[in-house]
Design a protein around this motif. Structure first.
Motif, PDB file in Angstrom:
ATOM      1  N   UNK A 109       1.751  24.639  -3.004  1.00 15.06           N
ATOM      2  CA  UNK A 109       1.783  25.895  -2.708  1.00 15.06           C
ATOM      3  C   UNK A 109       2.869  26.684  -3.191  1.00 15.06           C
ATOM      4  N   UNK A 110       2.853  27.855  -4.076  1.00 13.48           N
ATOM      5  CA  UNK A 110       3.730  28.660  -4.350  1.00 13.48           C
ATOM      6  C   UNK A 110       4.626  29.736  -3.457  1.00 13.48           C
ATOM      7  N   UNK A 111       5.841  29.208  -3.043  1.00 12.28           N
ATOM      8  CA  UNK A 111       6.464  30.470  -2.318  1.00 12.28           C
ATOM      9  C   UNK A 111       6.992  31.404  -3.057  1.00 12.28           C
ATOM     10  N   UNK A 112       7.033  32.693  -2.618  1.00  9.56           N
ATOM     11  CA  UNK A 112       7.410  33.767  -3.258  1.00  9.56           C
ATOM     12  C   UNK A 112       8.361  34.474  -2.223  1.00  9.56           C
ATOM     13  N   UNK A 113       9.921  34.670  -2.724  1.00 12.60           N
ATOM     14  CA  UNK A 113      10.470  35.309  -1.747  1.00 12.60           C
ATOM     15  C   UNK A 113      10.615  37.028  -2.158  1.00 12.60           C
ATOM     16  N   UNK A 114      11.228  37.822  -1.308  1.00 11.24           N
ATOM     17  CA  UNK A 114      11.295  39.204  -1.376  1.00 11.24           C
ATOM     18  C   UNK A 114      11.932  39.707  -2.440  1.00 11.24           C
ATOM     19  N   UNK A 115      12.721  38.890  -3.309  1.00  9.47           N
ATOM     20  CA  UNK A 115      13.573  39.319  -4.599  1.00  9.47           C
ATOM     21  C   UNK A 115      12.562  39.198  -5.680  1.00  9.47           C
ATOM     22  N   UNK A 116      11.281  38.290  -5.523  1.00 13.32           N
ATOM     23  CA  UNK A 116      10.443  38.166  -6.602  1.00 13.32           C
ATOM     24  C   UNK A 116      10.547  36.580  -7.117  1.00 13.32           C
ATOM     25  N   UNK A 117      11.729  35.910  -6.716  1.00 14.00           N
ATOM     26  CA  UNK A 117      11.711  34.438  -6.849  1.00 14.00           C
ATOM     27  C   UNK A 117      10.754  33.721  -6.376  1.00 14.00           C
ATOM     28  N   UNK A 118      10.061  32.847  -7.343  1.00 14.14           N
ATOM     29  CA  UNK A 118       8.956  31.982  -6.968  1.00 14.14           C
ATOM     30  C   UNK A 118       9.473  30.454  -6.791  1.00 14.14           C
ATOM     31  N   UNK A 119       9.039  29.575  -6.289  1.00 16.33           N
ATOM     32  CA  UNK A 119       9.300  28.324  -6.171  1.00 16.33           C
ATOM     33  C   UNK A 119       8.315  27.365  -5.803  1.00 16.33           C
ATOM     34  N   UNK A 120       8.391  25.993  -6.132  1.00 15.80           N
ATOM     35  CA  UNK A 120       7.500  24.688  -5.787  1.00 15.80           C
ATOM     36  C   UNK A 120       8.510  23.703  -5.290  1.00 15.80           C
ATOM     37  N   UNK A 121       8.226  23.048  -4.170  1.00 13.63           N
ATOM     38  CA  UNK A 121       9.049  21.932  -3.910  1.00 13.63           C
ATOM     39  C   UNK A 121       8.568  20.939  -4.486  1.00 13.63           C
ATOM     40  N   UNK A 122       9.168  20.015  -5.335  1.00 17.06           N
ATOM     41  CA  UNK A 122       8.729  18.816  -6.027  1.00 17.06           C
ATOM     42  C   UNK A 122       8.894  17.487  -4.839  1.00 17.06           C
ATOM     43  N   UNK A 123      10.287  17.810  -4.262  1.00 22.16           N
ATOM     44  CA  UNK A 123      10.598  16.924  -3.207  1.00 22.16           C
ATOM     45  C   UNK A 123      11.540  17.550  -2.364  1.00 22.16           C
ATOM     46  N   UNK A 124      11.073  17.553  -0.934  1.00 20.20           N
ATOM     47  CA  UNK A 124      12.073  18.116   0.068  1.00 20.20           C
ATOM     48  C   UNK A 124      13.167  17.289   0.446  1.00 20.20           C
ATOM     49  N   UNK A 125      14.268  17.722   0.506  1.00 19.16           N
ATOM     50  CA  UNK A 125      15.535  16.916   0.710  1.00 19.16           C
ATOM     51  C   UNK A 125      15.697  16.697   2.360  1.00 19.16           C
ATOM     52  N   UNK A 126      16.563  15.993   2.775  1.00 19.01           N
ATOM     53  CA  UNK A 126      16.799  15.378   4.034  1.00 19.01           C
ATOM     54  C   UNK A 126      18.207  15.891   4.500  1.00 19.01           C
ATOM     55  N   UNK A 127      19.031  16.054   3.550  1.00 16.13           N
ATOM     56  CA  UNK A 127      20.372  16.483   3.972  1.00 16.13           C
ATOM     57  C   UNK A 127      20.572  17.840   4.150  1.00 16.13           C
ATOM     58  N   UNK A 128      21.834  18.473   4.360  1.00 14.65           N
ATOM     59  CA  UNK A 128      22.113  19.806   4.714  1.00 14.65           C
ATOM     60  C   UNK A 128      21.824  20.905   3.729  1.00 14.65           C
ATOM     61  N   UNK A 129      21.724  21.937   3.978  1.00 10.19           N
ATOM     62  CA  UNK A 129      21.635  23.140   3.002  1.00 10.19           C
ATOM     63  C   UNK A 129      22.950  23.539   2.750  1.00 10.19           C
ATOM     64  N   UNK A 130      23.172  24.146   1.640  1.00  8.79           N
ATOM     65  CA  UNK A 130      24.622  24.620   1.323  1.00  8.79           C
ATOM     66  C   UNK A 130      25.125  25.899   1.820  1.00  8.79           C
ATOM     67  N   UNK A 131      26.100  26.074   2.459  1.00  8.23           N
ATOM     68  CA  UNK A 131      26.574  27.421   3.012  1.00  8.23           C
ATOM     69  C   UNK A 131      27.010  28.205   1.815  1.00  8.23           C
ATOM     70  N   UNK A 132      27.052  29.553   1.732  1.00  9.93           N
ATOM     71  CA  UNK A 132      27.196  30.540   0.672  1.00  9.93           C
ATOM     72  C   UNK A 132      28.924  30.213   0.572  1.00  9.93           C
ATOM     73  N   UNK A 133      29.401  29.863  -0.550  1.00  8.58           N
ATOM     74  CA  UNK A 133      30.681  29.703  -1.203  1.00  8.58           C
ATOM     75  C   UNK A 133      31.093  28.205  -1.249  1.00  8.58           C
ATOM     76  N   UNK A 134      30.212  27.416  -0.662  1.00  8.78           N
ATOM     77  CA  UNK A 134      30.592  26.018  -1.015  1.00  8.78           C
ATOM     78  C   UNK A 134      30.262  25.344  -2.433  1.00  8.78           C
TER      79      UNK A 134
END
Length: 232
Positions: A109-134
């Motif tokens: 399935x395609x995910x659409x964000x409020x900005x108009x960006x769309x994406x499909x996950x090829x593989x969902x990761x198991x680690x942490x998500x990056x904080x802004x500025x890292x």
């Protein structure tokens, strides 16, 4: 007394030294030879000289023709090699999503964000998500909508490291990576408003990216150096 006969140096450059081709032989016949015999002798000598001259010219021309033919054939041979080289299939570029992955993505399935960006996950990761500025280390393959690659970290042999969410990359890539987890792979369908406002000039063998045109990024989030150190 000075002689009035000028030496014929030019003719000696065209023929072998000592040749009498094109000139009558010089000799003093004995007075006892009759005039008609002398005339026949001169004609015979001229005929012989003419045949020799013709043979020499033919041999010279034959050598030139043969040399020209040999050069021509070698040119055709080299040209055919170039043509064969040009006809080779294009080199396969490394990708994050192969043919099997492409087929599997059709059912994701395609995910659409409020900005108009769309994406499909090829593989969902198991680690942490990056904080802004890292800082993050990510591999990417950037394509125009037709699928032609215009940039790739895989071809450079190392992940691209940048500070996520700080404007170091285009908005669509920033937003797409912020919600990923380490070890994950994602295809981003980035609209022109979140891509390259001024476009990108095309490198040799690469497609041109027009200003504010949509692009596609396959991205893999490899690791977050600072976050991993803090967690240890």
């Amino acid at each position: 007394m000075t002689s009035l006969v000028m030496p014929t140096m030019a003719s000696s450059l065209l023929l072998q030294l000592g040749s009498t081709c094109g000139k009558s032989p010089s000799f003093a016949p004995p007075q006892s030879i009759l005039v008609d015999k002398l005339r026949r002798l001169v004609i015979k000598v001229k005929s012989s000289e003419t045949r020799e001259c013709t043979t020499a010219m033919f041999n010279a021309n034959s050598r030139r023709d043969f040399l020209g033919l040999a050069l021509g054939v070698s040119g055709l041979f080299i040209g055919s090699l170039d043509a064969n080289g040009a006809g080779l299939p294009p080199e396969e570029k490394p990708k994050l999503c192969d043919d099997t992955c492409e087929k599997e993505l059709e059912n994701v399935p395609t995910v659409t964000t409020g900005s108009g960006l769309q994406y499909k996950d090829i593989k969902v990761g198991q680690g942490p998500s990056p904080p802004i500025g890292f800082q993050v280390a990510a591999n990417y393959v950037a394509m125009v909508p037709s699928g032609q690659i215009f940039d790739s970290s895989l071809e450079k042999g190392q992940p691209y490291i940048f500070r996520v969410g700080s404007g170091q990359v285009i908005q669509g890539l920033d937003e797409g990576i912020l919600s990923m987890k380490v070890g994950g792979k994602r295809r981003l369908y980035i609209p022109g408003s979140l891509a390259f406002p001024k476009g990108l000039t095309s490198a040799p063998g690469r497609p041109r990216v027009a200003p504010s045109s949509p692009v596609i990024f396959d991205v893999s989030l490899e690791y977050i150096p600072g976050l991993e150190v803090d967690e240890e």
